[in-house]
Design an enzyme around this catalytic site. Sequence first.
Site, PDB file in Angstrom:
ATOM      1  N   MET A  65       1.654   5.177 -12.865  1.00  0.00           N
ATOM      2  CA  MET A  65       1.747   5.272 -14.330  1.00  0.00           C
ATOM      3  C   MET A  65       2.122   3.907 -14.904  1.00  0.00           C
ATOM      4  O   MET A  65       2.625   3.811 -16.018  1.00  0.00           O
ATOM      5  CB  MET A  65       2.765   6.340 -14.731  1.00  0.00           C
ATOM      6  CG  MET A  65       2.338   7.737 -14.255  1.00  0.00           C
ATOM      7  SD  MET A  65       3.034   9.083 -15.210  1.00  0.00           S
ATOM      8  CE  MET A  65       4.756   8.850 -14.909  1.00  0.00           C
ATOM      9  N   GLY A  66       1.881   2.854 -14.111  1.00  0.00           N
ATOM     10  CA  GLY A  66       2.149   1.504 -14.599  1.00  0.00           C
ATOM     11  C   GLY A  66       3.623   1.139 -14.540  1.00  0.00           C
ATOM     12  O   GLY A  66       4.390   1.763 -13.817  1.00  0.00           O
ATOM     13  N   HIS A  82       5.789  -0.005  -5.962  1.00  0.00           N
ATOM     14  CA  HIS A  82       4.328   0.149  -6.070  1.00  0.00           C
ATOM     15  C   HIS A  82       3.624  -0.897  -5.200  1.00  0.00           C
ATOM     16  O   HIS A  82       2.640  -0.595  -4.524  1.00  0.00           O
ATOM     17  CB  HIS A  82       3.863  -0.060  -7.514  1.00  0.00           C
ATOM     18  CG  HIS A  82       4.352   0.970  -8.477  1.00  0.00           C
ATOM     19  ND1 HIS A  82       5.299   0.707  -9.430  1.00  0.00           N
ATOM     20  CD2 HIS A  82       4.008   2.270  -8.641  1.00  0.00           C
ATOM     21  CE1 HIS A  82       5.524   1.786 -10.152  1.00  0.00           C
ATOM     22  NE2 HIS A  82       4.760   2.762  -9.691  1.00  0.00           N
ATOM     23  N   VAL A 118      11.665   1.959  -1.535  1.00  0.00           N
ATOM     24  CA  VAL A 118      12.018   0.540  -1.604  1.00  0.00           C
ATOM     25  C   VAL A 118      13.210   0.422  -2.554  1.00  0.00           C
ATOM     26  O   VAL A 118      13.225   1.042  -3.622  1.00  0.00           O
ATOM     27  CB  VAL A 118      10.834  -0.297  -2.141  1.00  0.00           C
ATOM     28  CG1 VAL A 118      11.196  -1.776  -2.184  1.00  0.00           C
ATOM     29  CG2 VAL A 118       9.599  -0.079  -1.270  1.00  0.00           C
ATOM     30  N   ARG A 163      11.625   3.418 -14.374  1.00  0.00           N
ATOM     31  CA  ARG A 163      12.670   3.749 -15.356  1.00  0.00           C
ATOM     32  C   ARG A 163      13.847   2.773 -15.304  1.00  0.00           C
ATOM     33  O   ARG A 163      14.614   2.696 -16.269  1.00  0.00           O
ATOM     34  CB  ARG A 163      13.187   5.171 -15.120  1.00  0.00           C
ATOM     35  CG  ARG A 163      12.160   6.229 -15.467  1.00  0.00           C
ATOM     36  CD  ARG A 163      12.590   7.583 -14.942  1.00  0.00           C
ATOM     37  NE  ARG A 163      11.479   8.519 -14.967  1.00  0.00           N
ATOM     38  CZ  ARG A 163      11.213   9.340 -15.965  1.00  0.00           C
ATOM     39  NH1 ARG A 163      12.001   9.355 -17.013  1.00  0.00           N
ATOM     40  NH2 ARG A 163      10.185  10.153 -15.910  1.00  0.00           N
TER      41      ARG A 163
HETATM   42  O1  PAF Z   1       4.548   9.164  -9.389  1.00  0.00           O
HETATM   43  C1  PAF Z   1       3.885   8.854 -10.392  1.00  0.00           C
HETATM   44  O2  PAF Z   1       3.889   7.720 -10.862  1.00  0.00           O
HETATM   45  C2  PAF Z   1       3.041   9.926 -11.076  1.00  0.00           C
HETATM   46  O3  PAF Z   1       3.654  11.159 -11.012  1.00  0.00           O
HETATM   47  C3  PAF Z   1       1.596   9.994 -10.541  1.00  0.00           C
HETATM   48  C4  PAF Z   1       1.560  10.389  -9.084  1.00  0.00           C
HETATM   49  C5  PAF Z   1       0.931   8.645 -10.721  1.00  0.00           C
HETATM   50  C6  PAF Z   1       0.810  11.039 -11.327  1.00  0.00           C
HETATM   51  O4  PAF Z   1       0.758  10.750 -12.682  1.00  0.00           O
END
Ligand code: PAF
Length: 280
Positions: free
Chosen positions: A30-31, A37, A176, A187
């Site tokens: 979700m960026g 990530h 991580v 967040r």
């Molecule tokens: O974990 C997340 O960032 C979200 O829940 C996902 C898996 C990208 C689905 O929107």
Amino acid sequence: MKVIHTVSGLNLALQSIRCKGDSIGFVPTMGALHEGHATLIRQSIAENECTVVSLFVNPTQFNNRNDLLLYPRTPEVDEQLLQELGVNILFAPSVEEVYPEPDNRVFDFGILDKVMEGRYRPGHFNGVAQVVSRLFSFVQPDKAYFGEKDFQQLSIVREMTAMLHIPVEIVGVPIVREKSGLAMSSRNQRLSLAEQEQASQIYHVLCESLQKKRDNAPHEIASWVVQEINNVPGLRVEYYEIVDGYSLQPLTTWGESDWPVGCIAVYCGEVRLIDNISYR
Ligand code: PAF
């Protein structure tokens, strides 16, 4: 890196990759990307010929409108990072592209979505299942990578994939952490420096609780963790449950599970954080 906003554009770009028989790794996000990530993405790049990352803040998984509005969005910085990491395709669709019509599917995950996050965020996992299943149908990846910080989400995604017979391997990647121990999360960007310091206590208390396993039942440890974290100024525990890592059923005794996992949700000021630790 190709930046693609439509499903038809994505199909076109993936056609030649599929024709060559190259494997496709997929990291849905979700960026507001961070090192957590980046770790998923590096693993996908190491294991596949082509890596697709999606960047889509999915409205159907937010049960709280304010949470959706306040969700951090940093698209330009994200794109730059993905480019540097060596991602092949960034898929950044609009809401209309992902949901040309409302998705009314209701998934039955049994107990899996009734406990912990499911109890406090009703409808959240149904929204996650809706978007992940749609993204899987667009990308058709060989492997998809999810962080173990979202422990319950990982269980739900595995269950959804099995239920819908989607031929994808779900890969869980360890949490991580910041140097302070705080689990990395988009967040965290909303935490002040003082709050980051407070929030780092969550992991320290969880680690300390591991030492207590020999002499205490799961519910005793859970109460201790809640008390210790609530004693830290600025922190308020929403739940701490020690569950079986497979069924997510709360444990009464340690003997009931060979994979006990403690899962926590804590408010640090206005920001809701989750984390987990294995007692195995
Ligand atoms: O974990 C997340 O960032 C979200 O829940 C996902 C898996 C990208 C689905 O929107």
